[in-house]
Write an enzyme that holds these catalytic residues in place. Structure first.
Site, mmCIF file in Angstrom:
data_model
loop_
_atom_site.group_PDB
_atom_site.id
_atom_site.type_symbol
_atom_site.label_atom_id
_atom_site.label_comp_id
_atom_site.label_asym_id
_atom_site.label_seq_id
_atom_site.Cartn_x
_atom_site.Cartn_y
_atom_site.Cartn_z
ATOM 1 C CD GLU A 41 39.736 -13.898 -6.347
ATOM 2 O OE1 GLU A 41 40.930 -13.636 -6.283
ATOM 3 O OE2 GLU A 41 39.245 -14.922 -5.832
HETATM 4 C C1 TNX Z 1 41.523 -13.975 -2.974
HETATM 5 S S1 TNX Z 1 39.789 -12.545 -1.156
HETATM 6 C C2 TNX Z 1 40.274 -14.574 -2.844
HETATM 7 C C3 TNX Z 1 40.203 -15.967 -2.375
HETATM 8 C C4 TNX Z 1 41.560 -16.582 -2.204
HETATM 9 C C5 TNX Z 1 42.482 -15.600 -1.553
HETATM 10 C C6 TNX Z 1 43.830 -16.169 -1.237
HETATM 11 C C7 TNX Z 1 38.745 -12.964 -2.053
HETATM 12 C C8 TNX Z 1 37.482 -12.293 -1.884
HETATM 13 N N1 TNX Z 1 39.076 -13.898 -2.954
HETATM 14 O O1 TNX Z 1 39.428 -16.727 -3.272
HETATM 15 O O2 TNX Z 1 41.418 -17.701 -1.421
HETATM 16 O O3 TNX Z 1 42.632 -14.498 -2.403
HETATM 17 O O4 TNX Z 1 44.566 -15.292 -0.443
#
Ligand code: TNX
Length: 493
Positions: free
Chosen positions: A305
């Site tokens: 992300e």
């Molecule tokens: C996505 S999964 C994220 C996390 C969040 C999560 C909440 C991932 C690699 N990144 O930063 O906590 O969703 O479900």
């Protein structure tokens, strides 16, 4: 009927049974490799209703009168014929007592976890607990069966994490991945950067006072994990999810100004900048410190992300962090986005994002030598709500009921992925909306046991209706241990 989670590969029921009200554990040949195992076995079995297990005399095979012998013995021929898994084991219950054999100590612990679940509770006051005659030959489908716990959004300390390891090991999971840093907190001591935990661990998304693991805590946690043959894979998440560090070091920001502490739940707003002079020394310090503190082979660099960065800069970050981890003697693991950058062969990539998207880049990375761990959010993100009205967790990946966590096939998750590049499966629990230890376990159980079966059991051995029956039985153990779980309407508890 035999009731074990995860479902073993081969089970041949017999006709009689042995009493196990008193069990005498004899560990043969384990002193040099796993001297603690007989004691751990006795403790695990004594936690079962109606069972008292001891291991008084490691040298003798004679049980005291009245006790049933449980022999733990290493044997390269143990396990299903043809299996080469280091975790394979066999368990034989017959008139002679109980014999567990395994190629390595880990298999003996698996055998004990199986035996624990085979105990039939006393039906009346005079009836002893017993185990029906049976022969089990068992081995896992995948070598990596993990659980990732986010201790950055809500901090969970040593005691809670030890309890998590115990539950994971009960279902034969063998990896605890710790998401140690994120925008909201830096949860691990880094000796060359003591300011990080000092200044960036005092709060969390639950309004709590946060906290962090000292290196002594991390040592103790890894020791607890190692006794249960669970490997700890620690993660420092970069180059996004990094506000806890930019809050401490203004020189990680282009304007030189440290950011404010953050306890909200947005993602994707923070980032490092590769060309700042402070960036590489920071990364080198924290990854080297973490690698030195870690017993296992792997260190996770995050990589998810990163919403505000050009692909070229992102690729340079991935290259740099892979290199720093390798230079510190560990193997890198990264979230799926990292596969958009060129990777070194052998890097492990963790698939998670189940939004519709073209996954050609992931398939190509696997074909070029990456190993893949599957964490499909709509199946194994155990922070997803069970039902729309559930009070804990989130729902961006959908609602995840017990059956959703159970009924999926790893080989079908990423179209076109060569199946021999799948290293295993890993559940994840993010903790933005999980404020307490009971809340954490309520999200984990029963779903974690379902994911464990996906990772361990042969696909043709899986059966939802049968699992429903078995998981209902496990609730007794959870209640006895005082572990919170969700009484999903999908199971007759
Ligand atoms: C996505 S999964 C994220 C996390 C969040 C999560 C909440 C991932 C690699 N990144 O930063 O906590 O969703 O479900």
């Amino acid at each position: 009927m035999v009731s074990v989670i995860p479902q073993p590969l081969q089970v041949e029921p017999g006709t009689g049974h042995v009493p196990v009200a008193t069990l005498e554990v004899h560990a043969l040949g384990l002193e040099p490799t796993a001297p603690w195992l007989a004691d751990l076995a006795a403790r695990l079995l004594s936690s079962v209703d109606g069972v008292a297990a001891t291991h008084d005399d490691p040298a003798s095979e004679d049980a005291p009168s009245g006790a049933t012998a449980l022999v733990l013995r290493l044997d390269a021929h143990a396990g299903p014929v043809g299996s080469t898994s280091p975790e394979r084991y066999s368990l034989v219950v017959d008139d002679g007592g109980v014999t567990a054999t395994a190629a390595e100590p880990v298999g003996l612990l698996h055998a004990v976890q199986t035996l624990r679940q085979l105990v039939e509770a006393p039906r009346s006051g005079d009836d002893p607990a017993r185990v029906s005659h049976v022969v089990v030959h068992d081995a896992p489908r995948y070598p990596w069966r993990g659980l990732s716990v986010d201790v950055a959004r809500t901090f969970f300390g040593l005691d809670a994490l030890r309890a998590v390891i115990d539950v994971a090991a009960a279902y034969k999971l063998n990896v605890l991945h710790l998401h140690l840093t994120d925008d909201q907190g830096w949860r691990i001591e880094s000796p060359s950067r003591p300011e990080l935990a000092k200044l960036s661990s005092g709060s969390d998304t639950s309004g709590g006072k946060g906290g962090h693991l000292s290196l002594a805590d991390f040592r103790a946690l890894q020791d607890h994990a190692a006794e249960r043959f669970v490997r700890v894979v620690p993660e420092i998440d970069v180059p996004g999810h990094i506000n806890a560090a930019t809050h401490v070091y203004g020189d990680l920001m282009p304007d030189g100004v440290a950011t404010d502490a953050y306890s909200g739940i947005e993602v994707g707003f923070s980032r490092l900048t590769l060309d700042l002079p402070a960036t590489e020394p920071f990364l080198r310090d924290v990854f080297t410190d973490l690698a030195h503190a870690t017993d296992g082979e792997h260190v996770h660099l995050g990589g998810d992300e990163v919403l505000k960065m050009e692909p070229a800069e992102y690729a340079r970050f991935v290259e740099l962090c892979e290199r720093l981890i390798l230079e510190a003697g560990k193997k890198p693991v990264a979230w799926q986005e990292a596969a958009k950058a060129p990777l070194r062969p052998g890097t492990i990539v963790q698939y998670w994002d189940t939004h519709p998207m073209d996954l050609t880049y992931l398939v190509d990375a696997a074909k070029a030598g990456a190993r893949i761990i599957l964490s499909p959010a709509n199946r194994v993100y155990l922070d997803m709500k069970y039902t729309a009205d559930f009070g804990l967790g989130q729902e961006w990946a959908g609602l995840v009921e017990v059956r959703d966590s159970y009924d999926w096939e790893p080989e079908e998750v990423v179209p076109g992925l060569p199946v021999d590049t799948i290293e295993g499966v890993e559940a994840a629990v993010w903790t933005e909306r999980i404020p307490t230890r009971d809340a954490l376990f309520t999200m984990l159980l029963p779903r974690l046991s379902a994911v464990a079966e996906v990772g361990w059991s042969a696909p043709e051995r899986k059966d939802w209706d049968d699992y429903r029956r078995r998981v209902a039985r496990e609730a007794h153990a959870w209640r006895r241990a005082g572990i919170a779980f969700h009484e999903s309407a999908q199971v007759d508890w």
